[in-house]
Motif scaffolding. Structure first.
Motif, PDB file in Angstrom:
ATOM      1  N   UNK A 140       0.853  -1.176   0.000  1.00  0.00           N
ATOM      2  CA  UNK A 140       0.000   0.000   0.000  1.00  0.00           C
ATOM      3  C   UNK A 140       0.897   1.237   0.000  1.00  0.00           C
ATOM      4  N   UNK A 141       0.352   2.382  -0.384  1.00  0.00           N
ATOM      5  CA  UNK A 141       1.120   3.620  -0.387  1.00  0.00           C
ATOM      6  C   UNK A 141       0.480   4.643   0.540  1.00  0.00           C
ATOM      7  N   UNK A 142       1.321   5.520   1.065  1.00  0.00           N
ATOM      8  CA  UNK A 142       0.879   6.574   1.967  1.00  0.00           C
ATOM      9  C   UNK A 142       1.382   7.888   1.402  1.00  0.00           C
ATOM     10  N   UNK A 143       0.455   8.726   0.946  1.00  0.00           N
ATOM     11  CA  UNK A 143       0.805  10.009   0.340  1.00  0.00           C
ATOM     12  C   UNK A 143      -0.053  11.096   0.972  1.00  0.00           C
ATOM     13  N   UNK A 144       0.527  11.912   1.860  1.00  0.00           N
ATOM     14  CA  UNK A 144      -0.244  12.951   2.548  1.00  0.00           C
ATOM     15  C   UNK A 144      -0.901  13.965   1.611  1.00  0.00           C
ATOM     16  N   UNK A 145      -0.470  14.034   0.362  1.00  0.00           N
ATOM     17  CA  UNK A 145      -1.079  14.971  -0.586  1.00  0.00           C
ATOM     18  C   UNK A 145      -2.414  14.448  -1.112  1.00  0.00           C
ATOM     19  N   UNK A 146      -2.698  13.180  -0.863  1.00  0.00           N
ATOM     20  CA  UNK A 146      -3.949  12.552  -1.325  1.00  0.00           C
ATOM     21  C   UNK A 146      -4.972  12.498  -0.195  1.00  0.00           C
ATOM     22  N   UNK A 147      -6.237  12.429  -0.566  1.00  0.00           N
ATOM     23  CA  UNK A 147      -7.309  12.179   0.398  1.00  0.00           C
ATOM     24  C   UNK A 147      -8.147  11.036  -0.125  1.00  0.00           C
ATOM     25  N   UNK A 148      -8.171   9.896   0.555  1.00  0.00           N
ATOM     26  CA  UNK A 148      -7.395   9.577   1.743  1.00  0.00           C
ATOM     27  C   UNK A 148      -5.937   9.299   1.406  1.00  0.00           C
ATOM     28  N   UNK A 149      -5.047   9.484   2.381  1.00  0.00           N
ATOM     29  CA  UNK A 149      -3.624   9.334   2.111  1.00  0.00           C
ATOM     30  C   UNK A 149      -3.175   7.886   1.909  1.00  0.00           C
ATOM     31  N   UNK A 150      -3.871   6.930   2.533  1.00  0.00           N
ATOM     32  CA  UNK A 150      -3.505   5.521   2.404  1.00  0.00           C
ATOM     33  C   UNK A 150      -4.261   4.896   1.244  1.00  0.00           C
ATOM     34  N   UNK A 151      -3.535   4.224   0.344  1.00  0.00           N
ATOM     35  CA  UNK A 151      -4.165   3.632  -0.825  1.00  0.00           C
ATOM     36  C   UNK A 151      -3.647   2.221  -1.082  1.00  0.00           C
ATOM     37  N   UNK A 152      -4.531   1.385  -1.577  1.00  0.00           N
ATOM     38  CA  UNK A 152      -4.178   0.010  -1.937  1.00  0.00           C
ATOM     39  C   UNK A 152      -3.180   0.027  -3.092  1.00  0.00           C
ATOM     40  N   UNK A 153      -2.420  -1.071  -3.235  1.00  0.00           N
ATOM     41  CA  UNK A 153      -1.464  -1.133  -4.353  1.00  0.00           C
ATOM     42  C   UNK A 153      -2.168  -1.164  -5.698  1.00  0.00           C
TER      43      UNK A 153
END
Length: 153
Positions: A140-153
């Motif tokens: 999974x990836x964690x990108x604070x610029x995204x909402x939500x920040x946690x995303x599946x691969x």
């Protein structure tokens, strides 16, 4: 419903939500302090401190009890002793919470069953940061610029 259902944990970690953290105080040596900050900063959740003094923490207004927290209340994260968590779970049900998360080492099967009976999702005996790390390790990836920040691969 099932306690610690991976799909529920995924949803709780990825959907923007308001988390009441019971046991969150200004005491920086307590795990609740750093966990709540990371839930807010890394996962983008709104964090509401709940502690006996009603202390503000991390710039957020604190409350003495869950009953004082204005709705909505999505997740009640419980940093309290297993012997005391049943009362907190009952307060979460009464407050209209959607889920309860009992932290690592916090186990009360009867309280979990009451919460499930009331329609709440239940996570028990784990930490959101442990679950976050497991997902990041799984790609999974964690990108604070995204909402939500946690995303599946």
């Amino acid at each position: 419903m099932t306690i610690n259902d991976p799909a529920v944990i995924d949803r709780l970690l990825t959907e923007p939500a308001r988390w009441a953290v019971v046991g969150l105080s200004r005491n920086r040596t307590r795990p609740a302090h750093s966990v709540a900050r990371r839930i807010r900063d890394e996962l983008g959740m709104t964090v509401v401190p709940v502690n006996p003094r009603g202390e503000d923490v991390h710039g957020e207004t604190g409350f003495r009890t869950l009953g004082e927290v204005p709705p909505p209340l999505d997740v009640v994260d419980c940093f309290v002793n297993s012997r005391r968590v049943g009362a907190v779970v009952d307060q979460a049900v009464a407050a209209g919470a959607r889920a309860v998360w009992l932290q690592l080492g916090v186990v009360d099967r009867a309280a979990a069953a009451r919460a499930e009976e009331a329609g709440l999702d239940v996570v028990m005996d784990t930490c959101p940061l442990i679950e976050l790390r497991a997902r990041l390790d799984a790609g999974w990836t964690l990108d604070p610029a995204r909402t939500p920040p946690l995303a599946r691969p």
